[in-house]
Design a protein around this motif. Structure first.
Motif, mmCIF file in Angstrom:
data_model
loop_
_atom_site.group_PDB
_atom_site.id
_atom_site.type_symbol
_atom_site.label_atom_id
_atom_site.label_comp_id
_atom_site.label_asym_id
_atom_site.label_seq_id
_atom_site.Cartn_x
_atom_site.Cartn_y
_atom_site.Cartn_z
ATOM 1 N N GLU A 293 55.852 -29.472 11.422
ATOM 2 C CA GLU A 293 54.134 -30.143 12.076
ATOM 3 C C GLU A 293 53.619 -29.292 12.276
ATOM 4 N N PHE A 294 52.676 -29.835 11.829
ATOM 5 C CA PHE A 294 51.737 -29.014 13.041
ATOM 6 C C PHE A 294 51.259 -29.440 14.299
ATOM 7 N N VAL A 295 51.077 -28.971 15.114
ATOM 8 C CA VAL A 295 50.826 -29.157 16.370
ATOM 9 C C VAL A 295 49.831 -28.781 17.310
ATOM 10 N N ALA A 296 48.871 -28.142 17.041
ATOM 11 C CA ALA A 296 47.484 -27.738 17.291
ATOM 12 C C ALA A 296 47.070 -26.401 16.412
ATOM 13 N N GLY A 297 45.555 -26.710 16.848
ATOM 14 C CA GLY A 297 44.205 -24.858 15.620
ATOM 15 C C GLY A 297 43.962 -24.639 16.309
ATOM 16 N N ILE A 298 43.100 -23.510 16.492
ATOM 17 C CA ILE A 298 42.342 -23.092 17.000
ATOM 18 C C ILE A 298 41.379 -22.514 16.033
ATOM 19 N N SER A 299 39.750 -22.347 15.944
ATOM 20 C CA SER A 299 38.488 -21.642 15.415
ATOM 21 C C SER A 299 38.966 -20.352 15.421
ATOM 22 N N TRP A 300 37.800 -19.189 14.951
ATOM 23 C CA TRP A 300 38.184 -18.042 15.315
ATOM 24 C C TRP A 300 38.016 -17.072 16.692
ATOM 25 N N PHE A 301 36.801 -17.823 17.268
ATOM 26 C CA PHE A 301 36.118 -16.982 18.174
ATOM 27 C C PHE A 301 36.535 -18.161 19.200
ATOM 28 N N GLY A 302 37.484 -19.378 19.330
ATOM 29 C CA GLY A 302 37.758 -20.525 19.911
ATOM 30 C C GLY A 302 37.406 -21.398 20.103
ATOM 31 N N ILE B 126 46.079 -25.249 23.308
ATOM 32 C CA ILE B 126 45.532 -23.994 22.462
ATOM 33 C C ILE B 126 44.694 -23.464 23.276
ATOM 34 N N SER B 127 44.607 -21.727 23.087
ATOM 35 C CA SER B 127 43.719 -20.801 24.013
ATOM 36 C C SER B 127 44.212 -19.012 22.355
ATOM 37 N N ARG B 128 43.230 -18.717 23.293
ATOM 38 C CA ARG B 128 43.329 -17.008 22.373
ATOM 39 C C ARG B 128 42.211 -16.266 23.216
ATOM 40 N N ASP B 129 42.740 -14.902 22.885
ATOM 41 C CA ASP B 129 42.136 -14.142 23.818
ATOM 42 C C ASP B 129 41.747 -12.238 22.748
ATOM 43 N N ASN B 130 40.853 -12.732 21.717
ATOM 44 C CA ASN B 130 40.587 -11.988 21.125
ATOM 45 C C ASN B 130 40.229 -10.621 21.689
ATOM 46 N N VAL B 131 40.297 -10.094 22.579
ATOM 47 C CA VAL B 131 40.008 -8.769 22.884
ATOM 48 C C VAL B 131 42.101 -7.967 23.335
ATOM 49 N N LYS B 132 42.637 -9.327 23.816
ATOM 50 C CA LYS B 132 44.123 -8.540 23.889
ATOM 51 C C LYS B 132 44.525 -9.224 22.406
ATOM 52 N N ASN B 133 43.805 -9.973 20.897
ATOM 53 C CA ASN B 133 44.781 -10.700 20.150
ATOM 54 C C ASN B 133 46.180 -10.497 20.406
ATOM 55 N N ILE B 134 45.800 -12.526 21.263
ATOM 56 C CA ILE B 134 46.553 -12.955 21.970
ATOM 57 C C ILE B 134 46.558 -14.261 21.629
ATOM 58 N N ASP C 115 47.311 -6.786 15.148
ATOM 59 C CA ASP C 115 45.213 -5.378 15.060
ATOM 60 C C ASP C 115 44.363 -6.587 15.266
ATOM 61 N N ARG C 116 43.310 -5.747 15.231
ATOM 62 C CA ARG C 116 41.993 -6.475 15.643
ATOM 63 C C ARG C 116 41.908 -7.589 14.391
ATOM 64 N N THR C 117 42.284 -7.682 13.336
ATOM 65 C CA THR C 117 41.444 -8.464 12.254
ATOM 66 C C THR C 117 42.256 -10.109 12.963
ATOM 67 N N PHE C 118 43.123 -9.881 14.061
ATOM 68 C CA PHE C 118 43.384 -11.533 14.580
ATOM 69 C C PHE C 118 42.032 -12.134 14.139
ATOM 70 N N SER C 119 40.980 -11.499 15.661
ATOM 71 C CA SER C 119 39.841 -12.569 15.384
ATOM 72 C C SER C 119 39.338 -13.045 14.469
ATOM 73 N N THR C 120 39.552 -12.696 13.121
ATOM 74 C CA THR C 120 38.887 -13.366 11.437
ATOM 75 C C THR C 120 39.861 -14.357 10.934
ATOM 76 N N TYR C 121 40.695 -14.763 12.216
ATOM 77 C CA TYR C 121 41.752 -15.347 11.093
ATOM 78 C C TYR C 121 41.445 -17.299 12.512
ATOM 79 N N ALA C 122 41.254 -18.033 11.973
ATOM 80 C CA ALA C 122 41.928 -19.219 12.501
ATOM 81 C C ALA C 122 43.075 -19.634 12.667
ATOM 82 N N MET C 123 43.911 -19.699 13.638
ATOM 83 C CA MET C 123 45.119 -20.184 13.847
ATOM 84 C C MET C 123 45.925 -21.510 14.262
#
Length: 124
Positions: free
Chosen positions: A46-55, A70-78, A26-34
């Motif tokens: 073990e940790f590999v990579a991290g990304i902040s809320w808006f990348g 690492i990357s994210r698409d907060n429109v597609k929630n991926i 769901d759209r709460t994805f953008s409220t999480y660091a990943m």
């Protein structure tokens, strides 16, 4: 709570590439660091990579710097993990995870929700 599903794992030769995806429910994805973690047989997760809320901020384990992105698409929630120049030691189950923490976390305990994992096997 957000539900996470990884995909894109598989078998690849050393030097090859894979792109992992992690779809959020769901759209709460953008409220999480990943983050991406991995766990090989008999070893701790073990940790590999991290990304902040808006990348805007990304951070990596030393073992994957310069090879993984690492990357994210907060429109597609991926969430994505592009893995290049793969090595046999990258073989593991890869997990995506979501964190509500306000600071970067490199530990599994810093993450609140997890996917089921996807297997990555790199042959020599």
């Amino acid at each position: 709570q957000v539900h996470l599903v990884e995909s894109g794992g598989g078998l690849v030769q050393a030097g090859g590439s894979l792109r992992l995806s992690c779809a959020a429910s769901d759209r709460t994805f953008s409220t999480y660091a990943m983050g991406w973690f991995r766990q090989a047989p008999g070893k701790e997760r073990e940790f590999v990579a991290g990304i902040s809320w808006f990348g805007a901020r990304t951070y990596y384990a030393d073992s994957v710097k310069g090879r993984f992105t690492i990357s994210r698409d907060n429109v597609k929630n991926i969430l994505y993990l592009q893995m290049n120049s793969l090595k046999p030691e990258d073989t593991a189950v890869y997990y995506c995870a979501a964190s509500k923490a306000l600071i970067e976390s490199y530990r599994p305990g810093g993450y609140d929700h997890w996917g089921q994992g996807t297997q990555v096997t790199v042959s020599s």
